[in-house]
Design an enzyme around this catalytic site. Structure first.
Site, mmCIF file in Angstrom:
data_model
loop_
_atom_site.group_PDB
_atom_site.id
_atom_site.type_symbol
_atom_site.label_atom_id
_atom_site.label_comp_id
_atom_site.label_asym_id
_atom_site.label_seq_id
_atom_site.Cartn_x
_atom_site.Cartn_y
_atom_site.Cartn_z
ATOM 1 N N ARG A 211 0.851 -1.198 0.000
ATOM 2 C CA ARG A 211 0.000 0.000 0.000
ATOM 3 C C ARG A 211 0.883 1.244 0.000
ATOM 4 O O ARG A 211 1.605 1.469 0.969
ATOM 5 C CB ARG A 211 -0.872 0.015 1.253
ATOM 6 C CG ARG A 211 -1.673 -1.272 1.464
ATOM 7 C CD ARG A 211 -3.060 -1.121 0.903
ATOM 8 N NE ARG A 211 -3.743 -2.391 0.813
ATOM 9 C CZ ARG A 211 -4.977 -2.629 1.271
ATOM 10 N NH1 ARG A 211 -5.632 -1.674 1.881
ATOM 11 N NH2 ARG A 211 -5.542 -3.801 1.098
ATOM 12 N N GLU A 213 0.496 4.102 0.802
ATOM 13 C CA GLU A 213 -0.188 5.146 1.571
ATOM 14 C C GLU A 213 0.844 6.063 2.202
ATOM 15 O O GLU A 213 1.901 5.623 2.600
ATOM 16 C CB GLU A 213 -1.023 4.492 2.681
ATOM 17 C CG GLU A 213 -2.226 3.770 2.131
ATOM 18 C CD GLU A 213 -2.826 2.763 3.108
ATOM 19 O OE1 GLU A 213 -2.252 2.584 4.203
ATOM 20 O OE2 GLU A 213 -3.842 2.161 2.748
ATOM 21 N N ARG A 219 -0.165 2.209 13.208
ATOM 22 C CA ARG A 219 -0.934 1.037 12.780
ATOM 23 C C ARG A 219 -0.991 0.844 11.274
ATOM 24 O O ARG A 219 -1.760 0.048 10.772
ATOM 25 C CB ARG A 219 -2.348 1.082 13.377
ATOM 26 C CG ARG A 219 -3.158 2.235 12.934
ATOM 27 C CD ARG A 219 -4.277 2.521 13.915
ATOM 28 N NE ARG A 219 -4.936 3.734 13.536
ATOM 29 C CZ ARG A 219 -6.029 3.790 12.794
ATOM 30 N NH1 ARG A 219 -6.607 2.695 12.390
ATOM 31 N NH2 ARG A 219 -6.549 4.951 12.490
ATOM 32 N N HIS A 220 -0.159 1.595 10.532
ATOM 33 C CA HIS A 220 -0.087 1.411 9.079
ATOM 34 C C HIS A 220 1.305 0.980 8.652
ATOM 35 O O HIS A 220 2.305 1.504 9.149
ATOM 36 C CB HIS A 220 -0.419 2.716 8.356
ATOM 37 C CG HIS A 220 -1.873 3.039 8.352
ATOM 38 N ND1 HIS A 220 -2.439 3.879 9.275
ATOM 39 C CD2 HIS A 220 -2.875 2.613 7.559
ATOM 40 C CE1 HIS A 220 -3.744 3.962 9.045
ATOM 41 N NE2 HIS A 220 -4.035 3.197 8.016
ATOM 42 N N GLU A 357 -9.614 -1.193 13.306
ATOM 43 C CA GLU A 357 -10.191 -2.130 12.337
ATOM 44 C C GLU A 357 -9.196 -3.253 12.039
ATOM 45 O O GLU A 357 -8.016 -3.010 11.833
ATOM 46 C CB GLU A 357 -10.478 -1.361 11.038
ATOM 47 C CG GLU A 357 -11.009 -2.219 9.921
ATOM 48 C CD GLU A 357 -10.827 -1.566 8.547
ATOM 49 O OE1 GLU A 357 -11.244 -0.400 8.395
ATOM 50 O OE2 GLU A 357 -10.270 -2.225 7.653
ATOM 51 N N SER A 360 -11.853 -6.188 6.658
ATOM 52 C CA SER A 360 -12.954 -5.729 5.793
ATOM 53 C C SER A 360 -13.413 -6.912 4.970
ATOM 54 O O SER A 360 -12.583 -7.738 4.583
ATOM 55 C CB SER A 360 -12.505 -4.680 4.776
ATOM 56 O OG SER A 360 -12.139 -3.515 5.388
ATOM 57 N N ARG A 408 -1.921 -6.368 12.405
ATOM 58 C CA ARG A 408 -2.882 -5.741 13.342
ATOM 59 C C ARG A 408 -3.457 -6.771 14.304
ATOM 60 O O ARG A 408 -3.745 -6.459 15.461
ATOM 61 C CB ARG A 408 -3.999 -5.057 12.569
ATOM 62 C CG ARG A 408 -3.518 -3.790 11.894
ATOM 63 C CD ARG A 408 -4.699 -2.977 11.452
ATOM 64 N NE ARG A 408 -4.246 -1.789 10.743
ATOM 65 C CZ ARG A 408 -5.048 -0.881 10.241
ATOM 66 N NH1 ARG A 408 -6.357 -1.038 10.357
ATOM 67 N NH2 ARG A 408 -4.565 0.172 9.629
#
Ligand code: AMO
Length: 434
Positions: A211, A213, A219-220, A357, A360, A408
């Site tokens: 990712r 991001e 937490r990423h 989270e 998903s 996570r």
């Protein structure tokens, strides 16, 4: 080393070869103790200065901390030794000497910054706590695989170099593939879906996702481990049942098989596998409950994504793992199916730990025409995904699945402050090496 004995297995009466690292030298004058550490623990090696061979004693006394040594000798009972036994050496060999200046203290007595620890992961993971985290991670992955197999799911491995992304165009790492633009895959999403249309029907994958991001948070990660599941003839509720079973199986395995590691991490008392059913709140209930906490400056309205503070407030309120279901269709990806009786509501769900989270998922759109519409609504060119969409013309069953963030899961299970503690060599905005 075939004849090597782990320190934890050394028993009085044995003639043993132990191999490991010099943890510490305790020099008491006439007698000194060399503490040798291996993956199973530590053992005391006795050095009697006046009684033993001078060269032997000297080798032991001079061995720098963290050097690799092999010690051959008799194992004897010694109630005063930390493990109740000690080795009376007949030979000590320094196999690999360590420099005396170390970038960090592997005994953990002197703390080090996370970045220093990650730069020197080998030394860092000579600490019991780090070792415990990765042993637990290994046990979690073992238990998860076993549980998936009990659900008759087949483990698959899908490509990580891909032509197109699925989780939103801006978060892909581009690479050059024989002169053409390609990307590191963000999710096995489309590939796992393609497999539910094959005779495999039910699949899982444990693998890396990439990712791009810009996030720089505890937490990423830019490379994470995703635990993915997908099954033909499942709706979203059945997918949630499997999700809950997998997470519980991971916790139960750790509770049953990792007592020593939990003890090392100081969690022996408080660790508890979730037992009850995870509550299932609708998105509507979730925003109402968040609003009722009064923690947010602005009230959430239908259609808003949940902000991090909102997730925290709700997590505190619920106090255990829970699902959020029935999200507005407009904030879920194109591949998620809407409810048949209300197209503004999607079958998408998230599974939450009170802190964040974890998952998903949802039921997928398996009707060709609807799928093409979904691509267009999301601003994606269906032509570019032809390899995927065309299989929906040849008999694609209804199906559902989810993706669980592996790090996570470990982070929340062990109460780690930073997700990087659960990855050997994290990839983040600042970190590409080691
Ligand atoms: P999503 O993008 O929500 O869904 O990812 C699923 C889970 O993967 C974990 N995760 C991350 N962990 C650490 N760092 C990141 N940057 C990161 N991004 C994601 C989270 C998240 O809940 N294709 C769908 C899944 C599906 O519908 O089957 C997907 O990828 O724990």
């Amino acid at each position: 080393m075939q004849d090597r004995t782990y320190t934890a297995d050394a028993e009085p009466g044995q003639h043993a070869t132990v191999a490991g690292w010099v943890h510490e030298l305790r020099d008491l004058g006439g007698i000194a103790f060399l503490i040798v550490r291996d993956t199973t623990g530590k053992i005391q090696v006795k050095l009697e200065k006046d009684e033993m061979d001078d060269e032997l004693v000297e080798t032991g006394l001079d061995a720098a901390r963290e050097s690799v040594v092999t010690v051959v000798g008799d194992v004897e009972e010694e109630p005063r030794a930390p493990t109740g036994v000690e080795v009376v050496p007949e030979s000590i060999e320094v196999v690999a000497e360590a420099e005396t200046q170390l970038p960090l203290d592997p005994s953990g007595k002197v703390g080090a910054e996370l970045s220093t620890r990650l730069d020197n992961r080998t030394l860092d993971l000579r600490r019991g706590e780090g070792q415990a985290i990765f042993e637990i991670r290994s046990e979690v992955l073992r238990a998860v695989r076993e549980e998936f197999r009990a659900f008759h799911a087949t483990e698959i491995n899908t490509p990580k170099i891909v032509a197109t992304g699925t989780e939103g165009g801006t978060e892909l790492f581009p690479i050059t593939y024989f002169g053409e633009e390609a990307f590191m895959n963000q999710s096995p999403q489309l590939f796992k879906q393609l497999m539910v249309g094959s005779n495999l029907e039910r699949v899982f994958e444990i693998g890396p996702i990439f990712r791009a991001e810009e996030h720089n948070t505890p937490r990423h990660l830019n490379e994470a481990t995703s635990i993915d599941f997908e099954s033909a003839f499942f709706d979203h509720t059945e997918a949630m049942d499997v999700c809950e079973a997998i997470v519980k199986a991971a916790y139960e395995a750790v509770e049953q098989n990792c007592a020593d590691q939990l003890e090392t991490l100081g969690l022996a008392e408080e660790f508890e596998a979730p037992s009850g059913e995870f509550p299932r709140l609708s998105y509507e209930e979730a925003i109402e409950r968040i609003n009722a906490t009064g923690e947010l400056d602005e009230q959430l309205v239908w259609g808003d994504d949940l902000p991090t503070e909102g997730e925290h407030a709700l997590g505190q309120d619920v106090g255990e793992h829970y699902f959020i279901t029935d999200w507005p269709s407009e904030i879920k990806p194109f591949y998620i199916k809407d409810h048949d009786d209300d197209e503004t509501l999607s079958t998408g769900f998230d599974m939450m730990h009170p802190r964040m989270e974890l998952v998903s998922g949802g039921q997928r759109e398996h009707r060709y025409d609807r799928l093409i519409e979904g691509f267009e609504q999301q601003g994606l060119d269906p032509e570019a995904f032809d390899y995927y969409t065309k299989m929906f013309k040849y008999g694609m069953p209804p199906h559902a699945g989810w993706g669980l963030g592996g790090e996570r899961l470990i982070m929340t299970m062990l109460g780690l402050d930073n997700i990087r503690e659960a990855v050997l060599f994290p990839r983040d905005r600042q970190r590409l090496s080691p």
